[in-house]
Design an enzyme around this catalytic site. Structure first.
Site, PDB file in Angstrom:
ATOM      1  N   SER A 114      38.186  43.389  38.589  1.00 38.49           N
ATOM      2  CA  SER A 114      38.440  42.975  39.971  1.00 38.49           C
ATOM      3  C   SER A 114      37.572  43.626  41.033  1.00 38.49           C
ATOM      4  CB  SER A 114      39.914  43.222  40.323  1.00 38.49           C
ATOM      5  OG  SER A 114      40.230  44.602  40.176  1.00 38.49           O
ATOM      6  N   LYS A 131      38.535  40.298  46.950  1.00 48.69           N
ATOM      7  CA  LYS A 131      39.321  40.234  48.180  1.00 48.69           C
ATOM      8  C   LYS A 131      38.716  39.348  49.270  1.00 48.69           C
ATOM      9  CE  LYS A 131      42.827  43.087  47.372  1.00 48.69           C
ATOM     10  NZ  LYS A 131      44.246  42.760  47.597  1.00 48.69           N
TER      11      LYS A 131
END
Length: 431
Positions: free
Chosen positions: A324, A63
């Protein structure tokens, strides 16, 4: 050429050029996380499986890429006015990182369900540059609050639904493909991407569509929050009436407009969407930890959780999975183990009416339990004015296929025994 002009020229919201420009912007700022071959998953599938380790990113998830790419493009006036965002936790860490690096003030709205580990990380990363606000139960609740605040002049930094965010997230795949090429590895045949609001998927497809259109793309959502699959089926974003928030990093009620349009593109390549049960994600989290030494959060384990089960890949093919994120609170592992056992059919719950007489429990243990069965939970309430007393009993089996024999013994046993099915309200209360 501006982002909007590029989008118009190419007929897409985000282009491969946007992703590559973001990569230049991020060079030396975020970590170039490694790609590693997974011996375990390669053996399970018969394919050559590689992992892109974004759990090793500077904020333990990808992110930071999208957040920094957006904030870095703001002019001086916008930076002075500050930024605001909503997040389930990981995007907030990315915004905190970008704000601290660029000297921009930021406010982040978080659901009250955000794990304390993520809250602590946001505060540590952002320092004085970040203010946290807990004001909702889901991502969608806090997204509405952040949007209202942006009307007062701060720049909204969407977690996924902005072309600049999408382009930043797309650098994950571009970087991974470049790394594999430097290692002398062929282009992957299959890319498996975790999906929440769709920023990572959209950025990946924007780049692949122009650079490697032959790659098969698979998006993996938690079965309790399949907002992108619903949007693709409807042709527009759909608000799901209910979601399961366990996979908190991907628990999004409504996919983004920009992300959906970019994912759809011109249909080449198309994406295959899969919804994976949360319990299966938990089993994969445990396998990553116990076999591979990788601490993955639930959303981080989405992509690899479908290999060998929901997703079929050809033996010998090359598969790249995006791991992720690794922002998992260790206190959640007890819940992870519980959900995994239930999903695998090894843990079951029953209501047992025991006769209030000496030896009732002993007879239950001797006549009902098998040699490898274990009592994992026992809650008994004795009523002196009744002949029987109810007990909630959790039984853990050594093997899932031991269940039929257990149920036969329960049917023949004297106590009245009722199995608690997984779709009952009581079962959800237990978990």
């Amino acid at each position: 050429m501006s982002t909007d002009a590029q989008a118009e020229a190419h007929g897409l919201l985000v282009t491969a050029d946007d992703v590559e420009a973001a990569a230049e912007r991020l060079a030396g700022v975020v970590t170039a996380t490694p790609v590693e071959r997974s011996a375990r998953l390669s053996e399970v599938t018969g394919a050559d499986v590689w992992l892109k380790r974004e759990d090793l990113q500077v904020v333990r998830s990808y992110k930071a890429r999208g957040a920094y790419n957006l904030i870095a493009q703001l002019d001086d006036a916008a930076r002075a006015a500050g930024v605001v965002t909503a997040s389930a936790g990981n995007h907030a860490q990315g915004v905190a990182f970008a704000c601290a690096a660029l000297g921009v003030r930021g406010r982040v709205h978080l659901p009250r369900t955000t794990p304390h580990q993520k809250r602590d990380r946001i505060a540590s990363i952002g320092g004085d540059a970040i203010e946290m606000i807990l004001d909702g139960e889901t991502y969608d609740d806090v997204s509405a609050a952040a949007t209202r605040e942006a009307l007062d002049g701060a720049t909204l930094v969407p977690a996924f639904d902005d072309p600049r965010t999408i382009a930043g997230q797309g650098t994950v795949v571009q970087e991974a493909f470049d790394q594999l090429q430097r290692l002398g590895e062929p282009v992957p045949d299959v890319l498996v991407v975790p999906v929440g609001g769709g920023g990572l998927l959209a950025g990946s497809m924007a780049w692949l569509r122009e650079r490697h259109p032959g790659v098969r793309v698979v998006g993996v959502e938690p079965a309790g929050a399949t907002s992108m699959a619903a949007a693709l089926a409807a042709g527009e974003p759909v608000t799901l009436p209910e979601i399961d928030t366990f996979v908190d990093g991907a628990a999004v009620r409504r996919a983004g407009r920009h992300t959906l349009d970019t994912v759809r593109g011109d249909g080449s390549p198309s994406v295959q969407m899969l919804g994976v049960p949360e319990g299966q994600v938990c089993s994969e989290m445990l396998a990553l930890y116990q076999s591979d030494g990788i601490i993955a959060e639930p959303a981080g384990a989405l992509a690899t959780s479908v290999l060998g089960s929901l997703l079929t890949v050809a033996p010998g093919s090359r598969v790249l999975c995006i791991l992720s994120g690794g922002n998992n609170d260790v206190s959640r592992y007890a819940d992870v183990v519980e959900r995994s056992l239930v999903h695998e059919g090894r843990k079951h719950y029953f209501l047992v009416e025991f006769a209030q007489e000496p030896g009732a429990l002993r007879r239950f243990l001797d006549e009902v339990l098998g040699p490898d069965d274990d009592i994992a939970l026992f809650e008994y309430v004795k009523h002196s004015n009744r002949e029987t007393g109810p007990a909630l009993v959790g039984i853990e089996l050594a093997r899932a296929d031991d269940l039929p024999a257990l149920l036969e013994r329960m049917e023949a046993a004297p106590p009245r025994i009722e199995r608690i099915e997984s779709d009952s309200p009581l079962f959800r209360f237990i978990l």
